[in-house]
Design an enzyme around this catalytic site. Structure first.
Site, PDB file in Angstrom:
ATOM      1  N   TRP A 120       0.850  -1.195   0.000  1.00  0.00           N
ATOM      2  CA  TRP A 120       0.000   0.000   0.000  1.00  0.00           C
ATOM      3  C   TRP A 120       0.880   1.237   0.000  1.00  0.00           C
ATOM      4  O   TRP A 120       2.099   1.170   0.229  1.00  0.00           O
ATOM      5  CB  TRP A 120      -0.932   0.001   1.223  1.00  0.00           C
ATOM      6  CG  TRP A 120      -2.108   0.916   1.032  1.00  0.00           C
ATOM      7  CD1 TRP A 120      -2.317   2.127   1.605  1.00  0.00           C
ATOM      8  CD2 TRP A 120      -3.226   0.686   0.176  1.00  0.00           C
ATOM      9  NE1 TRP A 120      -3.495   2.682   1.159  1.00  0.00           N
ATOM     10  CE2 TRP A 120      -4.080   1.816   0.275  1.00  0.00           C
ATOM     11  CE3 TRP A 120      -3.596  -0.363  -0.679  1.00  0.00           C
ATOM     12  CZ2 TRP A 120      -5.271   1.928  -0.442  1.00  0.00           C
ATOM     13  CZ3 TRP A 120      -4.784  -0.254  -1.398  1.00  0.00           C
ATOM     14  CH2 TRP A 120      -5.605   0.882  -1.269  1.00  0.00           C
ATOM     15  N   ASP A 170      -0.882  11.972   0.480  1.00  0.00           N
ATOM     16  CA  ASP A 170      -2.042  12.738   0.944  1.00  0.00           C
ATOM     17  C   ASP A 170      -3.184  11.791   1.318  1.00  0.00           C
ATOM     18  O   ASP A 170      -3.015  10.573   1.398  1.00  0.00           O
ATOM     19  CB  ASP A 170      -2.460  13.756  -0.114  1.00  0.00           C
ATOM     20  CG  ASP A 170      -2.964  13.115  -1.412  1.00  0.00           C
ATOM     21  OD1 ASP A 170      -3.039  11.868  -1.498  1.00  0.00           O
ATOM     22  OD2 ASP A 170      -3.290  13.866  -2.350  1.00  0.00           O
ATOM     23  N   GLU A 173      -3.650   8.798  -1.066  1.00  0.00           N
ATOM     24  CA  GLU A 173      -2.501   7.925  -1.343  1.00  0.00           C
ATOM     25  C   GLU A 173      -1.751   8.359  -2.600  1.00  0.00           C
ATOM     26  O   GLU A 173      -1.327   7.546  -3.410  1.00  0.00           O
ATOM     27  CB  GLU A 173      -2.934   6.455  -1.473  1.00  0.00           C
ATOM     28  CG  GLU A 173      -3.174   5.772  -0.157  1.00  0.00           C
ATOM     29  CD  GLU A 173      -4.632   5.882   0.319  1.00  0.00           C
ATOM     30  OE1 GLU A 173      -5.523   6.072  -0.525  1.00  0.00           O
ATOM     31  OE2 GLU A 173      -4.859   5.787   1.536  1.00  0.00           O
ATOM     32  N   GLU A 328     -18.647   5.170  -2.278  1.00  0.00           N
ATOM     33  CA  GLU A 328     -17.482   6.050  -2.256  1.00  0.00           C
ATOM     34  C   GLU A 328     -17.652   7.177  -3.261  1.00  0.00           C
ATOM     35  O   GLU A 328     -17.407   8.340  -2.955  1.00  0.00           O
ATOM     36  CB  GLU A 328     -16.228   5.252  -2.581  1.00  0.00           C
ATOM     37  CG  GLU A 328     -14.946   6.055  -2.551  1.00  0.00           C
ATOM     38  CD  GLU A 328     -13.720   5.193  -2.773  1.00  0.00           C
ATOM     39  OE1 GLU A 328     -12.928   5.032  -1.820  1.00  0.00           O
ATOM     40  OE2 GLU A 328     -13.562   4.646  -3.888  1.00  0.00           O
TER      41      GLU A 328
END
Length: 373
Positions: A120, A170, A173, A328
Site C-alpha cells: 500500500w 495525501d 494515497e 465512495e
C-alpha cells in the site's frame, strides 16, 4: 441495484441518517476498528486511522459513545504496540538522520491491529492527527475520562512533533513528494486537541501546542494562494479535503476570510450540481463525485453560517444512497471516463458501500439537527 429518490423532507433524511448509524454499528469489528468497506477488494479487512476518526466522530456526535470509544481503544492499542518503532523514528529525526519513508508508521491496519501483508501507499501522517482530533471532540462532548488513551496520545504527539515537516502521501494515497495542506490541517487539529486533553502531562501538552502553532504558521505562510488554501505547498490547485479544515476540524476558523475564500474556491472548482470531486485532475474510477466530500463541505458551510447550502448538499448525498448504504463515488459527472475500465479491471467496481460515506452523511445530519444526538 435500487436507487433512493432524493428525500424532500427532513423526516426522510432523518430515516436515511438513522439507517447509516445502524449500518456503521453493524459493521464495527469486535476489536473496535471500523472497516473501510465490507466488500471492496482493496479495502476489505482494513481500517484507516483517517476514515475511522471521522466515523468515530460521527458516531460520538450521534450519541453512540461506546462505539467511538471502542475505536479509540483500538487506536491506542495499535499505537502502544509500536512504541519501540515510534521511539526509533523520533530519535532518528532529532539526531538529524531521519528514517526512510518505508520505516514510518503505516496508514492502515488489519481489523485486529496488524500491519497487513498487502502492498500500500503507506506513509501518511494525517490519520495520526485525526484520531487525536476525534478523541478530543469526544472527550469535550461527553466528559469521558482520558486515562485509557493518554499513553497512546503521548506517543502520537511525539511522532507528529518530530515528523510533521516531512512530505508524505495525501488523503488519497498520492504525491508522496509533496507537503499537503490537508495533512497539515489534520495534524494541526489533532495536536491542538491533544494539548487540551485533561490529565495529559504538562510537558507533552506544551509540545503539542507548540508544534500546532508551528504547523499553523507554515500552513498560512506557504499553503495559501489568492486568499484560499491550496492542495499542497507550491501549487495553485485545490483539493476537496480542504473543506474538512473548515468543518468539522476547524483547523481554520470558519468565520475568517481564509475559510470563506477556500469554501468559495472549492464550490467553483470542484462542485457540480451538489456533487463534489476530489480534485480536477482526478482519474480514479474516472474521477467521480464523492458523497462524503459533499457532506464535509456541508459541515463547513454550516459552521460558516450557511445551513441552507448544507441542507442542499445533504440532499444530494442522499440521492446517491442505494441498497442501504452510500458509495465512495458516483458516476454522475466523471472527469475522465476513459479511466473507469482500468480501475474496474484492477479492483472491481468502486467501493460500495463505503463506511466513511455513511459516517459523513450521519455527521452532517447531526450538524443540521436532522437527527438528534
Amino acid at each position: 441495484m435500487t436507487s433512493t429518490p432524493v428525500p424532500a423532507d427532513r423526516d426522510a433524511l432523518a430515516a436515511l441518517a438513522e439507517s447509516q448509524r445502524a449500518l456503521i454499528a453493524s459493521l464495527q469489528h469486535p476489536s473496535g476498528a471500523y472497516p473501510a468497506s465490507p466488500t471492496f477488494s482493496a479495502y476489505r479487512g482494513y481500517s484507516w486511522f483517517r476514515d475511522g476518526a471521522f466515523i468515530a466522530d460521527a458516531m460520538s456526535a450521534a450519541g453512540e459513545h461506546a462505539s467511538a470509544e471502542a475505536f479509540f481503544g483500538w487506536c491506542a492499542r495499535v499505537i502502544s504496540a509500536r512504541e519501540t518503532e515510534v521511539r526509533r523514528i523520533v530519535e532518528a529525526e532529532r539526531a538529524g538522520n531521519p528514517l526512510t519513508d518505508a520505516s514510518m508508521l503505516p496508514t492502515r491496519f488489519t481489523l485486529d491491529g496488524r500491519k497487513g501483508a498487502d502492498e500500500w501507499w503507506d506513509f501518511q501522517l494525517d490519520g495520526y492527527g485525526l484520531w487525536l482530533w476525534a478523541l478530543g471532540e469526544h472527550v469535550a462532548r461527553t466528559g469521558a475520562p482520558t486515562a485509557p488513551w493518554l499513553d497512546a496520545v503521548g506517543l502520537t504527539v511525539e511522532y507528529l512533533e518530530s515528523s510533521w515537516r516531512r512530505p508524505c502521501y495525501d488523503w488519497w494515497e498520492e504525491h508522496i513528494e509533496q507537503v499537503h495542506v490537508s495533512t497539515l490541517g489534520s495534524m494541526l487539529a489533532g495536536l491542538r486537541a491533544a494539548a487540551e486533553l485533561l490529565d495529559l502531562d504538562a510537558t507533552t501538552a506544551e509540545r503539542a501546542a507548540r508544534a500546532a502553532a508551528d504547523i499553523d504558521a507554515l500552513m498560512r505562510r506557504e499553503g495559501v494562494l489568492d486568499g484560499h488554501l491550496v492542495k499542497w505547498i507550491g501549487t495553485d490547485a485545490v483539493d476537496a479535503s480542504l473543506a474538512a479544515l473548515v468543518g468539522p476540524l476547524e483547523a481554520v476558523d470558519p468565520s475568517e476570510p481564509l475559510a470563506l475564500a477556500t469554501l468559495a474556491e472549492l464550490e467553483s472548482s470542484l462542485v457540480v450540481d451538489g456533487g463534489m470531486h476530489r480534485f480536477r485532475a482526478d482519474t480514479y474510477f474516472g474521477g467521480g463525485q464523492w458523497p462524503l466530500l459533499s457532506c464535509m463541505l456541508g459541515i463547513a458551510w454550516a459552521r460558516a453560517g450557511r445551513p441552507e447550502r448544507s441542507l442542499e448538499l445533504l440532499r444530494w448525498a442522499a440521492s446517491t444512497s442505494h441498497d442501504g448504504g452510500i458509495p465512495e463515488q458516483v458516476e454522475h459527472h466523471l472527469l475522465d471516463p476513459s479511466f473507469v475500465d482500468e480501475w474496474v479491471e484492477r479492483w472491481g467496481p468502486s467501493a460500495d458501500p463505503l463506511v466513511w460515506s455513511s459516517a459523513m452523511f450521519l455527521r452532517l445530519a447531526v450538524e443540521l439537527e436532522v437527527v438528534a444526538a
